[in-house]
Design a protein around this motif. Sequence first.
Motif, PDB file in Angstrom:
ATOM      1  N   UNK A   1       6.122  -6.043  -6.521  1.00  0.00           N
ATOM      2  CA  UNK A   1       6.145  -6.416  -7.950  1.00  0.00           C
ATOM      3  C   UNK A   1       4.998  -7.365  -8.263  1.00  0.00           C
ATOM      4  N   UNK A   2       4.733  -8.277  -7.344  1.00  0.00           N
ATOM      5  CA  UNK A   2       3.648  -9.240  -7.546  1.00  0.00           C
ATOM      6  C   UNK A   2       2.299  -8.514  -7.642  1.00  0.00           C
ATOM      7  N   UNK A   3       2.117  -7.533  -6.769  1.00  0.00           N
ATOM      8  CA  UNK A   3       0.882  -6.751  -6.803  1.00  0.00           C
ATOM      9  C   UNK A   3       0.786  -5.985  -8.112  1.00  0.00           C
TER      10      UNK A   3
ATOM     11  N   UNK B   1       0.835  -1.207   0.000  1.00  0.00           N
ATOM     12  CA  UNK B   1       0.000   0.000   0.000  1.00  0.00           C
ATOM     13  C   UNK B   1       0.871   1.259   0.000  1.00  0.00           C
ATOM     14  N   UNK B   2       1.903   1.237   0.815  1.00  0.00           N
ATOM     15  CA  UNK B   2       2.815   2.383   0.884  1.00  0.00           C
ATOM     16  C   UNK B   2       3.504   2.626  -0.449  1.00  0.00           C
ATOM     17  N   UNK B   3       3.996   1.540  -1.056  1.00  0.00           N
ATOM     18  CA  UNK B   3       4.663   1.659  -2.357  1.00  0.00           C
ATOM     19  C   UNK B   3       3.701   2.194  -3.410  1.00  0.00           C
ATOM     20  N   UNK B   4       2.491   1.741  -3.331  1.00  0.00           N
ATOM     21  CA  UNK B   4       1.448   2.174  -4.269  1.00  0.00           C
ATOM     22  C   UNK B   4       1.197   3.689  -4.144  1.00  0.00           C
ATOM     23  N   UNK B   5       1.042   4.182  -2.916  1.00  0.00           N
ATOM     24  CA  UNK B   5       0.795   5.606  -2.689  1.00  0.00           C
ATOM     25  C   UNK B   5       1.980   6.446  -3.149  1.00  0.00           C
ATOM     26  N   UNK B   6       3.203   5.977  -2.872  1.00  0.00           N
ATOM     27  CA  UNK B   6       4.398   6.694  -3.324  1.00  0.00           C
ATOM     28  C   UNK B   6       4.461   6.762  -4.841  1.00  0.00           C
ATOM     29  N   UNK B   7       4.072   5.681  -5.489  1.00  0.00           N
ATOM     30  CA  UNK B   7       4.095   5.647  -6.951  1.00  0.00           C
ATOM     31  C   UNK B   7       3.106   6.658  -7.532  1.00  0.00           C
TER      32      UNK B   7
ATOM     33  N   UNK C   1       1.252   4.264 -15.495  1.00  0.00           N
ATOM     34  CA  UNK C   1       2.625   4.438 -15.016  1.00  0.00           C
ATOM     35  C   UNK C   1       2.744   4.139 -13.525  1.00  0.00           C
ATOM     36  N   UNK C   2       1.667   4.276 -12.786  1.00  0.00           N
ATOM     37  CA  UNK C   2       1.669   3.885 -11.372  1.00  0.00           C
ATOM     38  C   UNK C   2       1.872   2.386 -11.263  1.00  0.00           C
ATOM     39  N   UNK C   3       1.112   1.657 -12.102  1.00  0.00           N
ATOM     40  CA  UNK C   3       1.218   0.193 -12.076  1.00  0.00           C
ATOM     41  C   UNK C   3       2.593  -0.267 -12.563  1.00  0.00           C
ATOM     42  N   UNK C   4       3.124   0.425 -13.583  1.00  0.00           N
ATOM     43  CA  UNK C   4       4.461   0.075 -14.070  1.00  0.00           C
ATOM     44  C   UNK C   4       5.513   0.272 -12.991  1.00  0.00           C
ATOM     45  N   UNK C   5       5.331   1.330 -12.182  1.00  0.00           N
ATOM     46  CA  UNK C   5       6.277   1.579 -11.089  1.00  0.00           C
ATOM     47  C   UNK C   5       6.241   0.438 -10.077  1.00  0.00           C
ATOM     48  N   UNK C   6       5.056  -0.123  -9.860  1.00  0.00           N
ATOM     49  CA  UNK C   6       4.945  -1.245  -8.925  1.00  0.00           C
ATOM     50  C   UNK C   6       5.622  -2.495  -9.486  1.00  0.00           C
ATOM     51  N   UNK C   7       5.426  -2.712 -10.781  1.00  0.00           N
ATOM     52  CA  UNK C   7       6.026  -3.915 -11.388  1.00  0.00           C
ATOM     53  C   UNK C   7       7.551  -3.843 -11.419  1.00  0.00           C
ATOM     54  N   UNK C   8       8.092  -2.635 -11.328  1.00  0.00           N
ATOM     55  CA  UNK C   8       9.559  -2.478 -11.348  1.00  0.00           C
ATOM     56  C   UNK C   8      10.115  -2.276  -9.945  1.00  0.00           C
ATOM     57  N   UNK C   9       9.282  -2.459  -8.940  1.00  0.00           N
ATOM     58  CA  UNK C   9       9.725  -2.225  -7.566  1.00  0.00           C
ATOM     59  C   UNK C   9      10.700  -3.306  -7.101  1.00  0.00           C
ATOM     60  N   UNK C  10      11.590  -2.921  -6.154  1.00  0.00           N
ATOM     61  CA  UNK C  10      12.602  -3.876  -5.669  1.00  0.00           C
ATOM     62  C   UNK C  10      12.009  -4.948  -4.768  1.00  0.00           C
TER      63      UNK C  10
END
Length: 832
Positions: A617-619, A579-585, A603-612
């Motif tokens: 990334x799974x989300x 959730x935190x990563x999502x809000x930051x994105x 681009x929000x979703x792309x940022x999640x897929x490229x997350x460390x």
Amino acid sequence: MGVLKTPIKTMMGNLLLTSTGDVWAFYRIQSTSIPKQNEKVVDSYKKNWKQCLEELTDYQDVHFMMYPQEFRLNERLEDLYQDVAMDAEAMATYYMDETVNLLEQRLGRLTKNDFILGVRLKMERINVDAELKENVLSLFSGVTDTIVNLLGWEQHVSASFFEQFREAEGELANVVAMVGGVKLTERELIYVNRFHFLRGLDHDVSEEMDHASPEAITNTMIDPTTPSVLHLHSDEDDGYISFVVVDECHHNMAGSELFYEAQSLPFPVEIDIKAQVESKTKTKTNVNLKKQQLRESAKEQNMIGDETDASVATSDYLVRHLQDEIKKDDVHMINWIAVLIVDGKTKKACLNRAKAVKRHMKSAGMICRVPVADQLLLFYQSLPGKRLDLTHRNWLQKTTQDGVAENFFAVNADVGSKVGYFIGWIDRFDKHTDLAAAIQSSRDPIFYHPFLANQQVKGSKTRSPHVLITGDTGNGKSFLAKLLFLYITMMDVKCLYIDPKKELRKWIRKAMVHPDVKKDYPLFVEHLKTFHFITLDAEDEENWGALDPISFLPPMQAKEMVEMIISQVYSFKGKDDVHTAFLKAITTVIEQKEKGYQVGTTHVIKALTAHEEPAVRKAGAFLAEVTADSVMKLCVHDGSNDALSLDKRISIVEIEHLDLPEATDSIESYTNAQLKSSAVMYALGKYCELFGKTKEERTAEFMDEAWMITANTTGRKVEKQMRRVGRSYNNALFFISQSTKDALREEESGNYGVAFAFDEPNERPDVLTWMNMEATEENIEMLEDMYQGQCLMKDYYGRTAKMSVECLFDEWASAFETVEASAVASAEEKYL
């Protein structure tokens, strides 16, 4: 009644001086709209009038008038014309004229009931200069002929004569204010007197008020030579009138409601009651005599072995009850005569109406008669300023003040606006065979203006311009919504219709291509061509991103809306890191948008897929799959397409391939497709909120299938924000849904200024409560018995009435039909 004289001699302000030296004060009683089935409200109203009558008892003579005032529809529509859009002037002019023509064709003379109260001031309480009074009365010598005309004022009466009554009239005005009384102006008082000589005759109210003088009030020939009627001749017209006398009422008057009952007749009816207070001494003497007579009758019956007649026993009980009542200081007996006056262009038409009055009032428990030879006597007895003549006892009623209050004076069933568009008819809660019968039996048209609630109109109970239209599927709420929408498209208003079912385009096109409609109603067809249709179809790539929050919302609102949309297809519960990563994105992408980059929610979703983080990334991978190739493409895109931007005055937004759940479905039962459709509806709701935030122009939004927005907490939040727009902006939201539950929430109870409630079997008690009606078994049964096309309407004055929706124009109705009758359905109605 002695020599027939017209009592009026002169007037000043709301005061009328008679030829016998009486001074009467006249007031308009502001009518009150009360659903007759609201028993507590009805009882409270009658109690208030009883208290007022107890105060008026000291004045001895009282005059109650209900007369059918000209409705002046032409003038009302001319006032409405000020709100017409320049690009719709020709069409609006045509349909306003058609409204007048069709309603006059249906009803004949359009009228509204006006309620006037006259009270004779007590001379002994006023220090009138004896010499002045003697001089005034010495002027009065004229006697009115039975078949014509008044001599008018022999000499001017000085203003100083009336000034002596101002203090006493002020005291009386305070008493009458208890029941909503307002002083008549002299101009109005002249017309009220003139009306008695114009009953049923064509005349212009404004002209009569502007040019009438006291001398011209009786400028009418009255011919009494025909039995049961009077023939009136004025300079402009001629016609017949007939006085129908109330002969017998209920024993205790309870529920008689004479004034209300007469209004439900399908033609104009005037009611006139002259009342006079009886002295306590005379009442006690009469009661004692009556009691002795009843005892003697009972004794005679018992002596010959008969049981006491039931009527004798009932009368004895009533007399004993009356004896107890009149012992109270504030209870007095009042003598009164009530007449109902009807008119007609011919003697036959007039008498047919008189017979209809007799039948109708009999069903209400009152026996009426049509005097053959006393019509002229009754005409003069009913004139303002004439005291009740107790020597004529044929039709005299004797009751206490509460008996007079039972007549339900100054109550009507009004709802809607004084200036507005015609939308249907009041149904006074009567039983009908079908909708058509309900419409045909009513002569109470309903007009509605959508932008008056927040204009601080006197008497308005709300400042909200928003409208709630609720009811079960198939009861007619969509038909009403489309009727209101088409009226608003003629106004200088920017309007938006959200049509998730894509119904409107289909039926508008059907009307536009119909050869008869194209030929006979070219203005209507040209107007329909100005409607701008937008179909949000996710299968068309050009629509992708049209509702992307990052594309059309300010940063803070965009972040909130992206989160709400994604939460429909993904649960962040127990996944704080994700959730935190999502809000930051979201924040990062919005910042990029602010810097001028072409970005969107994708681009929000792309940022999640490229997350460390693997969980993030799974989300992101899950969301990429969920939003790909689905209706959510309308809300989740890369910013390469333009977002939804409406600059047309009339726009209809459709959404293709939405899988909308039923209103009764629980959120837990929603399919994936339904969850995605809900996300689109929320984004659209947010867009509508922005649409209405334009202070420079008036806006209206029709949200069909609006229950979709309020299916959960986040959706209700969007809806609440949409409604708040109307408080500070000229924005009206028409919320069309199947349920009133959201409207019943206490914190939101004031958000809808007007409500139309069609029947909803599972929510009848809630519907009644919301519509300011008592949730009694009788009212619940009334809802159950409503036909398709009938609903309850609550207006911005807080008044509620049952209405039958009607569109006057066939070419419009053809564009509103939501169900096309099959051949078998048509055949079903063919057989008995």
